[in-house]
Write a protein that holds these residues in place. Structure first.
Motif, PDB file in Angstrom:
ATOM      1  N   ASN A 160      36.450  41.245  10.173  1.00 14.30           N
ATOM      2  CA  ASN A 160      37.625  42.115  10.260  1.00 14.30           C
ATOM      3  C   ASN A 160      37.257  43.467  10.873  1.00 14.30           C
ATOM      4  N   PHE A 161      36.080  43.979  10.533  1.00 18.07           N
ATOM      5  CA  PHE A 161      35.599  45.236  11.118  1.00 18.07           C
ATOM      6  C   PHE A 161      35.444  45.083  12.632  1.00 18.07           C
ATOM      7  N   ALA A 162      34.912  43.944  13.065  1.00 16.93           N
ATOM      8  CA  ALA A 162      34.760  43.693  14.499  1.00 16.93           C
ATOM      9  C   ALA A 162      36.116  43.666  15.196  1.00 16.93           C
ATOM     10  N   LEU A 163      37.110  43.042  14.564  1.00 16.67           N
ATOM     11  CA  LEU A 163      38.449  42.994  15.153  1.00 16.67           C
ATOM     12  C   LEU A 163      39.059  44.387  15.255  1.00 16.67           C
ATOM     13  N   ASN A 164      38.753  45.256  14.298  1.00 15.66           N
ATOM     14  CA  ASN A 164      39.240  46.634  14.352  1.00 15.66           C
ATOM     15  C   ASN A 164      38.609  47.412  15.501  1.00 15.66           C
ATOM     16  N   ASN A 165      37.492  46.922  15.997  1.00 15.92           N
ATOM     17  CA  ASN A 165      36.784  47.606  17.082  1.00 15.92           C
ATOM     18  C   ASN A 165      36.528  46.665  18.257  1.00 15.92           C
ATOM     19  N   SER A 166      37.462  45.739  18.466  1.00 18.15           N
ATOM     20  CA  SER A 166      37.249  44.696  19.473  1.00 18.15           C
ATOM     21  C   SER A 166      37.298  45.217  20.900  1.00 18.15           C
ATOM     22  N   ASP A 167      37.678  46.485  21.069  1.00 23.95           N
ATOM     23  CA  ASP A 167      37.617  47.061  22.415  1.00 23.95           C
ATOM     24  C   ASP A 167      36.177  47.246  22.872  1.00 23.95           C
ATOM     25  N   ILE A 168      35.237  47.319  21.913  1.00 21.15           N
ATOM     26  CA  ILE A 168      33.834  47.540  22.266  1.00 21.15           C
ATOM     27  C   ILE A 168      32.902  46.526  21.606  1.00 21.15           C
ATOM     28  N   VAL A 169      33.324  45.914  20.482  1.00 23.64           N
ATOM     29  CA  VAL A 169      32.498  44.907  19.808  1.00 23.64           C
ATOM     30  C   VAL A 169      32.803  43.545  20.422  1.00 23.64           C
TER      31      VAL A 169
END
Length: 621
Positions: free
Chosen positions: A324-333
């Motif tokens: 979920n953390f990755a999805l919150n930062n999926s512009d760069i993760v």
């Protein structure tokens, strides 16, 4: 007197660190939240004899008579974890578990968990195949690898080319992680190869045949501690590597944003960043610095792969939250690559049993923690990709990157976050199994045909593969048929990069230890370490037997600590260690935005409305 003050301060800081790792409050008097020796304490785990019965541990505690009656899956060679004697190993089924057993004449039986899902093991096994290895092996021996893993190199027995080359540029690190198998401790020699030595390593890797190493990971220690790290990246890029990863905690980049920009311009394409959990307790390593690292990476346009080391009873409860953390930062993760812990070295058997987690063990926890939004049926083993590679080779007549690692070494899936915030695993709209079987039939049809005939078969195949894509279920934001067609026709890193910009890859990579060691996995390894003496070794040989390979060779190229101190004015091991100011970091805008304004995508109605396990935004005054 000054020495006494320093000792007391260090002692107090260690106590504060222990409190943080236990998830407790830090007092205002505790040296203003300054923390050193970060992540150096193993979290407490109870493993006494009086514990309540745990069915997860039952396969470890059967009688040998019971175990020997269980169905055998296959035979292999392995090692005794005590004396390292090469012994026979039996991989067998125990209910839903796949186990490995071995017997040493001196040290008796070792029973270890190999995979925690028999059905998934058999599914992944279907995609196992042998790669082509090396036309120019760097190690020739008369017994053709019969003494593997103790006469190891890229010999004629090895069946996979280098898929990812690891090159260590320093053994210095600013952290002291309790589970890490590699950083210079007090009094140990410093390994920091020269540019000339690294150029030799790069040359050897790029001259492998038939497929030169094309993907490189610069690692350590903490590689950003090397004073010439930017120059090293420039030399790697000049040597011809298309994909260059930097294996890092991200801390030095958070503290020095200009370094990230320099590394990007030099050729770094990905930060392979340690990340053991969303909460402070699960991730004392770099929880506080990650928000700044994310912002720095955004500005430098460097993609990030989050790399959690997964340890049962320590951070396995946050796997869904990390996705979920990755999805919150999926512009760069771009990915989360979970690594179930490799329990290298001797440890109490009960502790090992309790902390052991395998690839399917982690996958089942993800299914549970995401309420089935990401299920175990969404995953495939890495050699699944082999079907696509074979098709491209048959079409072009050229050797391609060949992901022929052992099926038990890795697994993965892609998830897409659609424009309406719906999470869609790739298998929900692509018949992945059917597609690879379809491609294999095309490969068989191309066998022995000329270039024009192969091209005609390929065109027919590429038109037909669309039937394996359900357009009604694919993300609204992409045309997957077009994306896949581009991947098949261009088959390069740039096209793969465009694919990954639209998705988040969720991966698993489980490296071996003395307890799980399986020679069949070693001879198919495609993650290799390259060293200054010209040797190239599989990951699980290099790190599992450090006294034979890693430490022995690096010692030849290391500088004794006293000599290092003389040539590096005022250097000490202590000065290498990072000191964290928690209060300052938690007050930053990046920290409050990253941990205070997260969306629980799994809790949205479009994804079923159930919160991901252990999700929580931090509250700030």
């Amino acid at each position: 007197m000054d020495d006494i003050k320093l000792m007391n301060a260090a002692s107090m800081q260690n106590e504060v660190q222990i409190e943080i790792e236990k998830g407790m409050e830090v007092s205002e008097e505790a040296d203003q939240n300054l923390i050193v020796n970060i992540n150096n304490v193993r979290p407490e785990t109870s493993y006494g004899e009086s514990e309540t019965y745990d069915p997860l541990l039952a396969p470890y505690h059967r009688s040998i008579e019971e175990i020997e009656k269980m169905p055998t899956i296959e035979q292999t060679k392995t090692v005794c974890p005590e004396c390292k004697l090469i012994v026979d190993g039996t991989i067998y089924r125990d209910g839903d578990n796949v186990m490995i057993r071995k017997h040493c004449p001196e040290h008796g039986w070792t029973i270890e968990k190999y995979w925690e899902d028999y059905d998934m093991y058999m599914k992944m096994r279907r995609y196992n195949y042998y790669g082509r290895g090396f036309d120019n092996p760097n190690y020739i021996n008369e017994n053709k690898g019969a003494n593997c893993p103790f006469d190891c190199g890229m010999c004629e027995r090895h069946k996979s080319h280098t898929g990812l080359a690891n090159v260590v540029v320093t053994n210095r690190c600013h952290l002291s992680c309790w589970y890490c198998f590699f950083y210079a401790k007090e009094g140990e020699a410093i390994y920091e190869p020269s540019i000339a030595e690294l150029d030799k390593i790069f040359y050897n890797l790029r001259n492998q045949k038939p497929i030169p190493a094309n993907a490189l990971q610069i690692t350590g220690g903490e590689p950003t501690m090397h004073p010439k790290i930017v120059e090293i990246i420039e030399h790697a890029k000049k040597a011809g590597f298309d994909q260059i990863q930097l294996n890092t905690t991200g801390i030095n980049l958070a503290l020095n944003p200009s370094l990230a920009m320099k590394l990007r311009h030099a050729g770094v394409s990905t930060l392979y960043m340690s990340y053991d959990g969303v909460s402070k307790r699960a991730n004392p390593k770099n929880h506080w610095e990650v928000p700044k690292t994310l912002e720095v990476a955004r500005k430098a346009n460097i993609g990030i792969v989050l790399v959690p080391t997964v340890i049962r009873t320590v951070n396995d409860h946050e796997l869904g939250a990390m996705i979920n953390f990755a999805l919150n930062n999926s512009d760069i993760v771009r990915a989360v690559n979970f690594q179930p812990v490799s329990l290298v070295g001797r440890m109490p058997s009960r502790l090992r049993e309790k902390q052991r987690i395998s690839i399917p063990g982690a996958i089942k926890l993800i299914e549970e923690q995401t309420n089935g939004v990401i299920s175990k049926s969404d995953w495939f083993s890495v050699p699944y990709i082999g079907g696509i590679n074979k098709f491209l080779e048959a079409l072009t007549g050229e050797y391609k990157y060949d992901m022929s690692i052992h099926f038990a070494c890795g697994a993965g899936t892609y998830i897409f976050l659609d424009s309406d915030n719906k999470i869609i695993p790739i298998t929900r709209f692509v018949d992945a199994a059917g597609m690879v079987e379809y491609l294999q039939r095309a490969v068989d049809e191309m066998e022995g045909k000329g270039r024009l005939e192969r091209k005609a078969i390929a065109v027919k195949t590429l038109v037909g593969f669309r039937k394996f894509i359900d357009k009604s279920k694919q993300p609204k934001s992409i045309n997957f048929s077009k994306l896949l067609l581009s991947l098949f026709t261009k088959h390069d890193f740039a096209t793969m990069g465009k694919f990954q910009m639209k998705s988040v890859f969720i991966g698993m990579m489980h490296f071996q230890d003395e307890y799980t060691y399986d020679i069949h996995r070693v001879e198919k390894c495609d993650i290799h370490y390259a060293m200054p003496d010209g040797e190239v070794l599989p990951f699980c040989t290099f790190n599992v037997f450090p006294e034979v390979y890693r430490d022995k060779v690096q010692k030849q190229y290391s500088i004794p600590s006293r000599e290092w101190q003389q040539t590096h004015n005022e250097w000490t091991y202590a000065k290498d260690k990072y000191t964290r100011n928690i209060k300052e970091l938690e007050a930053s805008e990046e920290y409050r935005k990253t941990y205070g304004k997260m969306i629980d995508y799994f809790a949205l109605p479009v994804n079923g409305g159930k919160p991901v396990a252990n999700f929580a935004n931090e509250k700030f005054s």
